[in-house]
Design an enzyme around this catalytic site. Structure first.
Site, PDB file in Angstrom:
ATOM      1  N   SER A 211       0.838  -1.195   0.000  1.00 58.45           N
ATOM      2  CA  SER A 211       0.000   0.000   0.000  1.00 58.45           C
ATOM      3  C   SER A 211       0.874   1.245   0.000  1.00 58.45           C
ATOM      4  O   SER A 211       2.071   1.171  -0.316  1.00 58.45           O
ATOM      5  CB  SER A 211      -0.931  -0.025   1.219  1.00 58.45           C
ATOM      6  OG  SER A 211      -1.899   0.996   1.132  1.00 58.45           O
ATOM      7  N   ASN A 212       0.320   2.400   0.339  1.00 57.99           N
ATOM      8  CA  ASN A 212       1.094   3.641   0.420  1.00 57.99           C
ATOM      9  C   ASN A 212       0.545   4.474   1.571  1.00 57.99           C
ATOM     10  O   ASN A 212      -0.508   4.175   2.111  1.00 57.99           O
ATOM     11  CB  ASN A 212       1.021   4.394  -0.927  1.00 57.99           C
ATOM     12  CG  ASN A 212      -0.392   4.782  -1.277  1.00 57.99           C
ATOM     13  OD1 ASN A 212      -1.029   5.556  -0.569  1.00 57.99           O
ATOM     14  ND2 ASN A 212      -0.922   4.224  -2.364  1.00 57.99           N
ATOM     15  N   PRO A 213       1.289   5.537   1.976  1.00 58.03           N
ATOM     16  CA  PRO A 213       0.886   6.249   3.202  1.00 58.03           C
ATOM     17  C   PRO A 213      -0.228   7.288   3.036  1.00 58.03           C
ATOM     18  O   PRO A 213      -0.426   8.107   3.927  1.00 58.03           O
ATOM     19  CB  PRO A 213       2.181   6.958   3.642  1.00 58.03           C
ATOM     20  CG  PRO A 213       3.141   6.849   2.538  1.00 58.03           C
ATOM     21  CD  PRO A 213       2.549   6.068   1.427  1.00 58.03           C
TER      22      PRO A 213
END
Ligand code: CTP
Length: 424
Positions: free
Chosen positions: A222-224
């Protein structure tokens, strides 16, 4: 706390009747005043037993009205806004919105029957602006047939209700009757005040948050992204009167009041929902940080760690904006498409290339290497690029302010397009 364009200089009459939830309405009054609204508080006698008028006066910086008879003195004070000696009529006429929070069973019963035995009920009778009732009472009082019939009458006459919510009451009972929280009341206020806005009757699809691509049942890539910028855009669109569908990846942010929230997990999931909803939309705001790659296969069982490293082959996910452009090449839907660009170098050039490649009307680009902007930050510093070659650098501002600025451009683009298409 910062200004909210929709609320600036709007006159909100905040009626407080006598319930313990009155203490939470102090937070609401403060929030409204800080957002830029003029808040005139009117309290019933019973309400002053729970919170003092001085508290509201300090929070709003304006006189607080408590009785029909004392109101005259207050109105003639230095800060007076009302030239009239008929205070309840003057206050009611000037208001953009009457909010009664908490609205007790007693006050609602009076309103339903048109009684005017105190300043608040007299005001409610004189007011022609929209009314928002925020009930708070014990479970049994809310459930009582008398209250339910009063509520039905008030609704029929056009009053809006926020809540009540379920939960634990001051009496210790559990059930329906709790006042909704101040932030949610604020959302309802925004919804009512925004109704006549520039996007009234328009459908806006907003995407927000990260996507998650599973590796196995317990691991994902995923990503932040926090979703904050997308949620702020949804709120700004609601403030302009739009019907909003918020397609969001995993985040714990509360849904802006009035938005339809559709939760998705993967890029493919977001792709499917966006394509299903965008055909009927006027505007697509693609703020989600969509993952570009996913594991080629998803293990059905948790992968055991074993002795060796794990090699995961990553394959491309669908490009959602490209799919939208391909699906509706000429039909003019959505009328305005806005993309976002997360860049770590060559920001204007890279963003312009995306604007062209994804057939966008506007791209909002930000430098993800800056600590005070982009992913997970409260603030953002963006550059807006349009199809005509325009480039505008906005200063560091809150994500809510960025959202308001973007929506302003969207309204202008929509108006310009419809004039050109000749179907305004
Ligand atoms: N986007 C999309 N579908 C994807 C990836 C991105 O629709 N699979 C959208 C984003 O929501 C954003 C815009 O495309 O509005 C640009 O996203 P960004 O991540 O900056 O660009 P990418 O196209 O992914 O290009 P790159 O990662 O090479 O910079």
């Amino acid at each position: 706390m910062e200004k909210i364009a929709l609320l600036e200089n709007r006159r909100i009459l905040l009626g407080v009747s006598g319930g313990i939830a009155a203490y939470k309405v102090c937070t609401l009054a403060s929030r409204l005043a800080q957002a830029g609204a003029q808040v005139d508080v009117v309290m019933t006698e019973a309400a002053t037993r729970f919170v003092t008028p001085l508290t509201f006066q300090s929070l709003t910086g304006r006189p607080v009205y408590t009785t029909m008879w004392g109101a005259l003195d207050a109105a003639l004070g230095e800060d007076a806004v009302l030239p009239t000696h008929v205070v309840h009529v003057g206050l009611a006429e000037a208001a953009d919105l009457l909010v009664i929070a908490p609205a007790t069973a007693n006050t609602m019963a009076k309103l339903a029957h048109g009684l005017a035995d105190n300043l608040l009920t007299a005001l409610a009778l004189a007011a022609r602006c929209p009314t928002l009732l925020v009930p708070a009472m014990d479970v049994e009082m809310w459930a009582h047939a008398a209250t339910q019939s009063n509520v039905a009458t008030l609704r029929e006459r056009g009053a809006r209700l926020a809540g009540p919510a379920r939960g634990r009451m001051a009496s210790g009972l559990e059930g329906e009757g709790r006042m909704v929280e101040p932030e949610e009341i604020l959302g309802h206020i925004r919804l009512v005040l925004g109704r006549e806005g520039a996007l009234a009757g328009r459908r806006v699809v907003v995407t927000a948050g990260p996507t998650r691509e599973p590796i196995d049942p317990v691991r994902f890539v995923s990503n932040p992204s926090s979703g904050r910028q997308g949620f702020a855009l949804a709120q700004a669109a609601l403030d302009s009167g739009a019907e909003v569908t918020l397609v969001t990846g995993p985040t714990h942010l509360p849904t802006p009041v009035g938005a339809e929230r559709v939760e998705v997990v993967t890029a493919q999931g977001m792709h499917d929902v966006v394509l299903a909803t965008t055909g009927a939309a006027d505007v697509l705001l693609m703020a989600a940080a969509v993952g570009d790659f996913r594991p080629e296969t998803i293990a059905s069982q948790k992968i055991k760690k074993g002795e060796h490293d794990l090699g995961v082959r990553m394959v491309r996910t669908p490009d959602i904006l490209a799919a939208v452009a391909a699906r509706w090449p000429d039909s003019g839907r959505p009328r305005v498409t806005v993309g976002f660009a997360a860049e770590s170098e060559n920001l204007p050039d890279n963003a312009r290339a995306k604007l062209v490649a994804k057939n966008l009307d506007l791209i909002v680009a930000n430098d993800i290497t800056a600590r005070d902007a982009g992913f997970a930050a409260e603030t953002n510093r963006v550059v807006l690029l349009d199809r005509q070659g325009g480039l505008e650098r906005l200063p560091l501002m809150s994500k809510a302010a960025v959202a308001e600025a973007v929506l302003e451009r969207v309204v202008a683009l929509l108006t310009a397009k419809e004039v050109i298409d000749g179907d305004a």
